[in-house]
Design an enzyme around this catalytic site. Sequence first.
Site, mmCIF file in Angstrom:
data_model
loop_
_atom_site.group_PDB
_atom_site.id
_atom_site.type_symbol
_atom_site.label_atom_id
_atom_site.label_comp_id
_atom_site.label_asym_id
_atom_site.label_seq_id
_atom_site.Cartn_x
_atom_site.Cartn_y
_atom_site.Cartn_z
ATOM 1 N N HIS A 61 0.841 -1.194 0.000
ATOM 2 C CA HIS A 61 0.000 0.000 0.000
ATOM 3 C C HIS A 61 0.879 1.247 0.000
ATOM 4 C CE1 HIS A 61 -2.321 -3.301 1.751
ATOM 5 N NE2 HIS A 61 -3.419 -2.678 1.376
ATOM 6 N N HIS A 68 -4.071 3.130 -3.302
ATOM 7 C CA HIS A 68 -4.263 2.534 -1.985
ATOM 8 C C HIS A 68 -3.552 1.194 -1.817
ATOM 9 C CE1 HIS A 68 -6.151 0.649 1.481
ATOM 10 N NE2 HIS A 68 -6.628 1.822 1.836
ATOM 11 N N GLU A 75 -17.271 -5.242 24.581
ATOM 12 C CA GLU A 75 -16.416 -6.423 24.697
ATOM 13 C C GLU A 75 -15.177 -6.340 23.808
ATOM 14 O OE1 GLU A 75 -20.670 -7.512 25.601
ATOM 15 O OE2 GLU A 75 -19.648 -6.568 23.883
ATOM 16 N N HIS A 121 -27.656 -16.897 24.583
ATOM 17 C CA HIS A 121 -26.622 -16.730 25.602
ATOM 18 C C HIS A 121 -25.906 -18.032 25.945
ATOM 19 C CE1 HIS A 121 -28.359 -12.817 25.975
ATOM 20 N NE2 HIS A 121 -27.691 -12.504 27.060
#
Length: 693
Positions: A39, A274, A439, A501
Amino acid sequence: MADTEQAQAPQTISANRAEMANAIRALAMDAVQAANSGHPGAPMGMADMAVALWGQHLKHNPANPHWFDRDRFVLSNGHASMLLYSVLHLTGYKLPITELKKFRQFGSKTPGHPEVGVTPGVETTTGPLGQGITNAVGMALAEKLLAKEFNREGHDVVSHNTFTFLGDGCLMEGISHEAAALAGAWKLNKLIALYDDNGISIDGPVAPWFIDNTALRFVAYGWNVLGPIDGHDADLVAKTIAEAKTSADKPTLIICKTAIGQGSPNRANTAKAHGEPLGAEEILLTRVALGWSHKPFSIPQDVYAAWDAKAAGAAAEAAWNDRFAAYKAAFPDLAKELVRRMKGELPKNFAQVAVNTAVAAHTKAETVASRKASQLALESFTAALPELLGGSADLTGSNLTNTKSTPNLRFDFTGGVVQTPNADGVMVGGRHINYGVREFGMAAIMNGIALHGGFIPYGGTFLTFSDYSRNAIRMAALMKLRVVHVFTHDSIGLGEDGPTHQSIEHAASLRLIPNLDVWRPGDTAETAVAWAVALQNKSKPTALLLSRQNIHYAPKAGLGDISKGAYILAEPSEVGLKKKTQAVLIATGSEVQLALKAQELLASRKIAVRVVSMPSTTTFDQQSAAYKAAVLPVGVPRIAVEMGVSAGWWKYGCAAVVGIDSYGESAPAPVLFQHFGFTPENVADTVEKVLRK
C-alpha cells in the site's frame, strides 16, 4: 518536573523537510514496487505528518527501542507499514536498507503489516483496522495509572505521550467508537491521534458511505479536536501537535487533510494508490514531480542527517536515567517495584502465593460456581499482585472480576485518578475498570495495557460474547501477550436466557486459536491453578471458561498434575472395583461431576472406568508423549463429556462424545441437562454401548 522539561529536546524541522518527506515517499513506492505488493498511497500521504511528529516531537531512542519512558507510537492504519519502516530506518533503528528491500518477503523484518517483536521500534501489531487506536488507548491508560502510582513530587519518572496515526477505515470500524468513548471518559490527555483524512479507501472515495461528522463525534466523546489542517504542511502539523500536548484533561484528535499517494501525478487522490504498486512508469513520473532524482532505495546523506535521532534519543534517555537515579535514591522501594513491574516479573513470593491459594481451595472443598471460584482465587492474587488490573464489560456482578483489593477505577473532573480506600483502609487508585458494554474494545484495550507494560490486565464477559472480542483475542495470541479473559456462563447450564446466551461452539472455537491457553476448570482447586498458570504465562493469553451453576468439589489425591492440563482424577478402585480399566471418561468443567457419577453407576454394573479431568486441552496437548499415554492409556476406549460441540474431541481418539451439536433451549438448567442427555445414566449408557461394539 513538567512534561515539557522531560520531553526529548525538540528538533527543528530542517529546511529540507520536503526532502525528508520525499524520502518516505520514495522508500514506500520503491519497496511496494519491489515486492509487487503493498500500500504505497497512505505512506506517501502521511509523510509530512511523520516529519512533524518524528522529526520534532517524538521522544524515543533508536539505540534502545524498549526504553521505558519513551513515547509510544501506534500506526493504527497498519497497511501503511512502509511509513513506519521508513522512519525507523531513517531515524537510526537497527533496520538497514536491505530489510526495506525485502519488504513483505519471507524472513524479513518488514512484514506486510507491522508486527511487534519482529521489527525494532514497532510497539504493536496492526492491520485489523480500529484495533491500533484501541491499543493506544490502553497504552495511554497504563501510562496514566503508573504515573499516579509511582510519580512523586519533583520526580515524574513516568511521563510520556501515546501518539497514533489512523485513517478512515479505523474510524469506520465500530471498535473505534468503543475506544474513543472510553478515552474521553478516562480523560487521557496524553493520547494524541492524528487522523489521515484522505477520503479514499479500497472501494474509492468514501463520501457515499462514510458521512460521519468526525470532529463533532469526537467532541461528543469528550476529546479535544484540532483542525482540519493541511496535513502536507509539516510546520503546521508540528505546531498543532505542540498545542495538543498542552491539553490537561482531554485526549486530542488532529484532523489532517491529505492526498493519498501525494506526489504521484496520475494516482494521487485515487483508490489506485491505496493497495497496489504505482508501476514503474508512474514511479518515474512521481520522481520527476517530487524532484527526487535518486535511484531506488538511495537516500542522500544530508537527508539521513536530517532524520537521524540517535544523538537526541541517547541524550533524552540519559537525562531520564539521571532523573530515575535521583528517584531511586529518594524512593528505593518504589523504584525497585517499578522496575519489576515493567520487566513483567512476578513477585518472588508468587509461587508460594499460588500454592497457598490452590491448597486453600483444596482444603475448603467448597461447592460454588467456577465463576465464584475464580473470584476467590482473585482475592488472593489481587492482594499479592498490585499489577493485576481487572474489569468487566458491564457484567461485574455476573463475571465476579472485582475483589476487595480492586476498587472501581474513577477519574475526577480534572482527569485525576480518584483515590479509594482498599480492604486495609489504604487510599489507592482503582484497579477495576467498568468498560461498559464494549467487549471488543475491552479486549483490544487490554492488549494495549499489556504492550505498554506495568500491568497484567484481565476482563470479563459472558462466553457467548467472546465472538465480539475474538479478533482482539487472536491478536493477543499473535503478539504473545499476557492477558486473561474471564468468560462466565459457559454452557447451557446458564438456563433460562436461552440459546442466544448459551455457549455451544465457543470453547471449541477458542481452542483453535494458536498460542491461546483455554481453561475450563471443574472446581475451586482447578480454578486456582488455572489462574496461577495464566499469571505465569508471560508469552500467551489465557481464556478461563467458567460456570454460572454451582459445582461440587472433586476430591483428589494432589494438585501437582492439574497444571499439566489433564490428570487422573478417579480410578476404578476408588469406587470399589479392582478390575483393569475398561474405558476412560474425559470431562471438563461442570461435567467432571457428571463423569464421577457415571463412574459410580458403571461400577454398580461391574464396569471399571477411569475419570480424567481435562481442564485445559491446549495445555495437555503440550505435554510429553509419556505423560499423555499415562493419562490416556493406549488401547483403552475414551469417551469425552462436555456441554459443547463434539468437534475437537475426536483428535483424542474418542470412541464417543457426549456433547451438544445443536443450539440450546430456554428452560431451567436441570430440564436442559435432561433434554440434551447430560445425565449420569446417559453417560453410563454411552460407555456401555462403546464397550459392546
